[in-house]
Scaffold this motif. Structure first.
Motif, PDB file in Angstrom:
ATOM      1  N   PHE A 152       1.459   9.206  -6.016  1.00  0.00           N
ATOM      2  CA  PHE A 152       1.554  10.623  -5.678  1.00  0.00           C
ATOM      3  C   PHE A 152       2.911  11.252  -5.965  1.00  0.00           C
ATOM      4  O   PHE A 152       3.000  12.467  -6.151  1.00  0.00           O
ATOM      5  N   TYR A 153       3.981  10.432  -6.025  1.00  0.00           N
ATOM      6  CA  TYR A 153       5.317  11.009  -6.167  1.00  0.00           C
ATOM      7  C   TYR A 153       6.134  10.417  -7.308  1.00  0.00           C
ATOM      8  O   TYR A 153       7.246  10.862  -7.559  1.00  0.00           O
ATOM      9  N   GLY A 154       5.587   9.381  -7.969  1.00  0.00           N
ATOM     10  CA  GLY A 154       6.250   8.855  -9.143  1.00  0.00           C
ATOM     11  C   GLY A 154       7.101   7.619  -8.887  1.00  0.00           C
ATOM     12  O   GLY A 154       7.351   7.218  -7.743  1.00  0.00           O
ATOM     13  N   LYS A 155       7.538   7.021  -9.995  1.00  0.00           N
ATOM     14  CA  LYS A 155       8.261   5.749  -9.939  1.00  0.00           C
ATOM     15  C   LYS A 155       9.570   5.855  -9.165  1.00  0.00           C
ATOM     16  O   LYS A 155       9.922   4.961  -8.395  1.00  0.00           O
ATOM     17  N   ARG A 156      10.282   6.960  -9.324  1.00  0.00           N
ATOM     18  CA  ARG A 156      11.591   7.091  -8.678  1.00  0.00           C
ATOM     19  C   ARG A 156      11.469   7.081  -7.159  1.00  0.00           C
ATOM     20  O   ARG A 156      12.265   6.426  -6.471  1.00  0.00           O
ATOM     21  N   GLU A 157      10.479   7.784  -6.618  1.00  0.00           N
ATOM     22  CA  GLU A 157      10.296   7.805  -5.170  1.00  0.00           C
ATOM     23  C   GLU A 157       9.858   6.431  -4.647  1.00  0.00           C
ATOM     24  O   GLU A 157      10.258   6.016  -3.560  1.00  0.00           O
ATOM     25  N   ALA A 158       9.031   5.731  -5.425  1.00  0.00           N
ATOM     26  CA  ALA A 158       8.610   4.389  -5.021  1.00  0.00           C
ATOM     27  C   ALA A 158       9.805   3.439  -4.985  1.00  0.00           C
ATOM     28  O   ALA A 158       9.950   2.633  -4.050  1.00  0.00           O
ATOM     29  N   LEU A 197       0.833  -1.195   0.000  1.00  0.00           N
ATOM     30  CA  LEU A 197       0.000   0.000   0.000  1.00  0.00           C
ATOM     31  C   LEU A 197       0.872   1.251   0.000  1.00  0.00           C
ATOM     32  O   LEU A 197       0.645   2.183  -0.781  1.00  0.00           O
ATOM     33  N   ALA A 198       1.885   1.276   0.865  1.00  0.00           N
ATOM     34  CA  ALA A 198       2.773   2.439   0.939  1.00  0.00           C
ATOM     35  C   ALA A 198       3.527   2.639  -0.373  1.00  0.00           C
ATOM     36  O   ALA A 198       3.687   3.779  -0.844  1.00  0.00           O
ATOM     37  N   THR A 199       3.978   1.550  -0.984  1.00  0.00           N
ATOM     38  CA  THR A 199       4.690   1.649  -2.263  1.00  0.00           C
ATOM     39  C   THR A 199       3.774   2.191  -3.356  1.00  0.00           C
ATOM     40  O   THR A 199       4.179   3.038  -4.164  1.00  0.00           O
ATOM     41  N   ASP A 200       2.535   1.714  -3.395  1.00  0.00           N
ATOM     42  CA  ASP A 200       1.580   2.197  -4.398  1.00  0.00           C
ATOM     43  C   ASP A 200       1.236   3.664  -4.178  1.00  0.00           C
ATOM     44  O   ASP A 200       1.035   4.414  -5.137  1.00  0.00           O
TER      45      ASP A 200
END
Length: 228
Positions: free
Chosen positions: A75-81, A67-70
């Motif tokens: 909200f912040y994009g692939k790089r932040e994930a 959930l946190a990763t999604d």
């Protein structure tokens, strides 16, 4: 009581993820990933019966990591994930290494903790290796799949990318983890049951988190950094 406690625990953990995001923003999501990942790797050693099936504890908290990763992806994009995924991975490696060092210290004559620590963390290296392989594979797939479906749907149908990415990733995670962690420890029928039930229970929690990611969208809009 196990079933009631399991459902209550799942809802509570998902609510806490939202609360941490509300008060700490993306830092709160990084904290959810690290905290849930460390605790679930301790809880996974314990097996419990839910609805007449044997499964490992820790499924709830691991679903919270997805959930946190999604949320980071949305909200912040692939790089932040991906940054969150790597942070969790490094933390797990460090915890495993530090606890192995701690076990090599000679205990005092009146120490009572050493045998308990050995019982938990002596088994941890195999759990940690299994978890690290499963975690890095499934989480990187989750980030990729989330953005794949986001592009395919032109940013619509949040429920689809949330579930389509997470359910497949959970299957990858459970298969890799159970085979590496428990092969040769449990009889084959028990191992198959643990794998099947792990997939089922993680899938249930993954579906349960769908309304929470929609609530997270409202929380995101209300954060000071996003206020207009």
């Amino acid at each position: 009581m196990n079933e009631v406690l399991w459902i209550s625990f799942a809802i509570t953990d998902l609510c806490i993820a939202l609360m941490l995001y509300r008060f700490f923003g993306r830092i709160g999501l990084f904290a959810v990933i690290v905290f849930n990942l460390l605790i679930c790797n301790l809880q996974v050693i314990k097996t419990v019966e839910l609805f007449g099936l044997t499964t490992t504890l820790g499924n709830i908290l691991y679903a919270g990591v997805f959930l946190a990763t999604d949320m980071l992806s949305e909200f912040y994009g692939k790089r932040e994930a991906q940054k969150g995924v790597l942070l969790g991975f490094i933390t797990l490696v460090l915890m495993t290494a530090y606890m192995q060092v701690a076990l090599h210290f000679s205990p005092a004559a009146d120490d009572f903790a050493q045998p308990h620590l050995e019982a938990i963390f002596g088994f941890l290296p195999r759990i940690a290796v299994a978890s690290m392989l499963a975690y890095i594979t499934s989480q990187m797939h989750d980030v990729w799949a989330f953005h794949f479906w986001k592009e395919k749907t032109n940013g619509r149908m949040l429920w689809l990318r949330n579930n389509a990415s997470t359910l497949v990733s959970q299957l990858l995670d459970s298969t890799i983890f159970c085979l590496v962690a428990f092969y040769g420890i449990f009889p084959t029928p028990v191992l198959v049951e643990i794998l099947a039930t792990t997939v089922i229970f993680k899938a249930i929690v993954s579906v349960m988190d769908t309304p929470f990611i929609y609530l997270a969208r409202r929380v995101h809009a209300a954060l000071p950094e996003n206020a207009h």
